[in-house]
Write an enzyme that holds these catalytic residues in place. Structure first.
Site, PDB file in Angstrom:
ATOM      1  CB  SER A   1      -3.781  43.108  72.543  1.00  0.00           C
ATOM      2  OG  SER A   1      -3.246  42.066  73.322  1.00  0.00           O
ATOM      3  CB  SER A   2      -4.636  42.413  77.985  1.00  0.00           C
ATOM      4  OG  SER A   2      -4.313  41.107  77.581  1.00  0.00           O
ATOM      5  CB  CYS A   3       0.131  41.730  75.003  1.00  0.00           C
ATOM      6  SG  CYS A   3      -0.096  42.351  73.350  1.00  0.00           S
TER       7      CYS A   3
ATOM      8  CE1 TYR B   1      -1.284  42.309  67.449  1.00  0.00           C
ATOM      9  CE2 TYR B   1      -1.345  42.155  69.853  1.00  0.00           C
ATOM     10  CZ  TYR B   1      -2.001  42.205  68.633  1.00  0.00           C
ATOM     11  OH  TYR B   1      -3.380  42.163  68.607  1.00  0.00           O
TER      12      TYR B   1
ATOM     13  CE  LYS C   1      -3.462  45.482  67.806  1.00  0.00           C
ATOM     14  NZ  LYS C   1      -4.644  45.777  67.010  1.00  0.00           N
TER      15      LYS C   1
ATOM     16  CG  HIS D   1      -4.113  33.774  70.278  1.00  0.00           C
ATOM     17  ND1 HIS D   1      -4.625  34.367  69.165  1.00  0.00           N
ATOM     18  CD2 HIS D   1      -3.283  34.680  70.846  1.00  0.00           C
ATOM     19  CE1 HIS D   1      -4.128  35.590  69.060  1.00  0.00           C
ATOM     20  NE2 HIS D   1      -3.301  35.805  70.057  1.00  0.00           N
TER      21      HIS D   1
END
Ligand code: GFB
Length: 313
Positions: free
Chosen positions: A108-110, A137, A141, A180
């Site tokens: 994920s881009s987070c 989270y 990742k 989301h």
């Protein structure tokens, strides 16, 4: 060209359902084994090992994860780190004996630092502090990337970590609290239309900018990469377009046909002010997105209405 046997973990989620459809049509794929929590408990190393040994895949796609929107991430912090860590650890540890299995791991881009330069390049990974609403989270990742790198260096595997921007589309989780922003707003605006509410509250200030990608565009990127050789072990996948949450709500208001006023609930968090990613590396390899945000919102709302009766909220 040798056709590939694919093992897909997380096959019932937003990403997994789309991947099944896209891979079924791919001439690169010989067979797909779709695995979900119904057949394999990915928190259990032995069960994870067993399905990999039994199916002997050429490629494993890991789309299994505990996911959710900003409030879910910020409140179920322990579950988000522990469950995602277990899933990733068990899958990656299970492939160690077989370096011929290629792994495409969904992230994920987070994962990128809060102060990374925009648009965020893959090289920004692990260079700064994480955004606090979803740091558990993100840490899970990030750990998957580091475990993948360790295994690759030591045992010679090919492990690609694909980092999508915010995804949306059919089979998403459409609910009031834990979704989301696109499925959350879609559900709530739809209900407000039916209830003829005068006012509708979007969370936060409406100012954060987000980049959205239709899930089928992501699946096409996975299908594209399935047989590609690349030295990159992290690849961003985004649309390149940013919209503010306020603009997104206005688009959804039009698509859904809600005609009340949009106000702001600033007791809810904004999260990251901006996290546009740089998709140049994947573009150079030859992938392009196909579905515009306007077209994607319309088709997702049609799907939502058609499937409304069967959705769990
Ligand atoms: O999509 P979202 O929940 O998460 O929220 P993130 C995006 C923005 O939309 C935030 C606002 O600024 C929210 O405050 N928003 C407005 C809403 N109305 C709503 C609503 O009804 N529902 C929701 N959910 N948001 C996620 C991470 O961050 O990004 C995940 O939490 C994941 O871990 C994902 O990485 C890509 O974009 O802030």
């Amino acid at each position: 060209m040798n056709k590939l046997n694919v093992l897909l973990f997380g096959s019932n989620g937003l990403v997994g359902s789309s991947l099944k459809n896209i891979l079924k049509k791919s001439d690169k794929v010989k067979s797909i084994v779709s695995s979900s929590r119904k057949d394999t408990d990915l928190f259990d190393l032995e069960q994870t090992r067993k399905i990999i040994e039994k199916t002997e895949p050429d490629v494993i796609i890991n789309a299994a994860a505990k996911v959710g929107g900003i409030v879910a991430n910020n409140t179920q912090r322990s579950e988000f780190i522990l469950e995602n860590l277990k899933i990733n650890m068990n899958i990656l540890e299970s492939v160690i004996p077989n370096p011929k299995i290629k792994v495409i791991n969904l992230g994920s881009s987070c994962i990128y630092p809060l102060n990374a330069e925009i648009p965020i390049k893959e090289s920004s990974v692990m260079t700064g502090i994480l955004e606090p609403t979803n740091s558990p989270y993100s840490m899970a990742k990030l750990s998957a990337i580091e475990i993948g790198r360790a295994i690759t260096q030591q045992h010679g595997h090919e492990i690609i970590n694909l980092m999508p921007t915010n995804l949306y589309g059919p089979n998403d989780y459409f609910a009031k609290n834990d979704s989301h922003v696109i499925p959350g707003l879609m559900y709530r605006l739809h209900m407000s239309k039916l209830q003829k509410d005068k006012n509708f509250y979007i969370w936060g200030t409406g100012n954060p900018l987000r980049e959205f990608l239709h899930v089928d565009d992501l699946s096409n990127a996975v299908e594209f990469l399935i047989d590609k050789e690349t030295n990159e072990d992290i690849l961003n996948v985004g649309s390149g377009e940013e919209v503010s949450i306020k603009e997104l709500a206005s688009k959804l208001k039009t698509v859904i046909g809600y005609d009340g006023d949009v106000l702001f609930d600033t007791t809810k968090p904004d999260g990251n002010p901006r996290k546009l990613i740089d998709t140049e590396l994947l573009h150079k390899l030859g992938w392009e997105r196909k579905i515009s945000l306007d077209a994607g919102l319309k088709s997702t709302y049609s799907w939502f209405k058609e499937n409304f009766k069967n959705l769990r909220f």
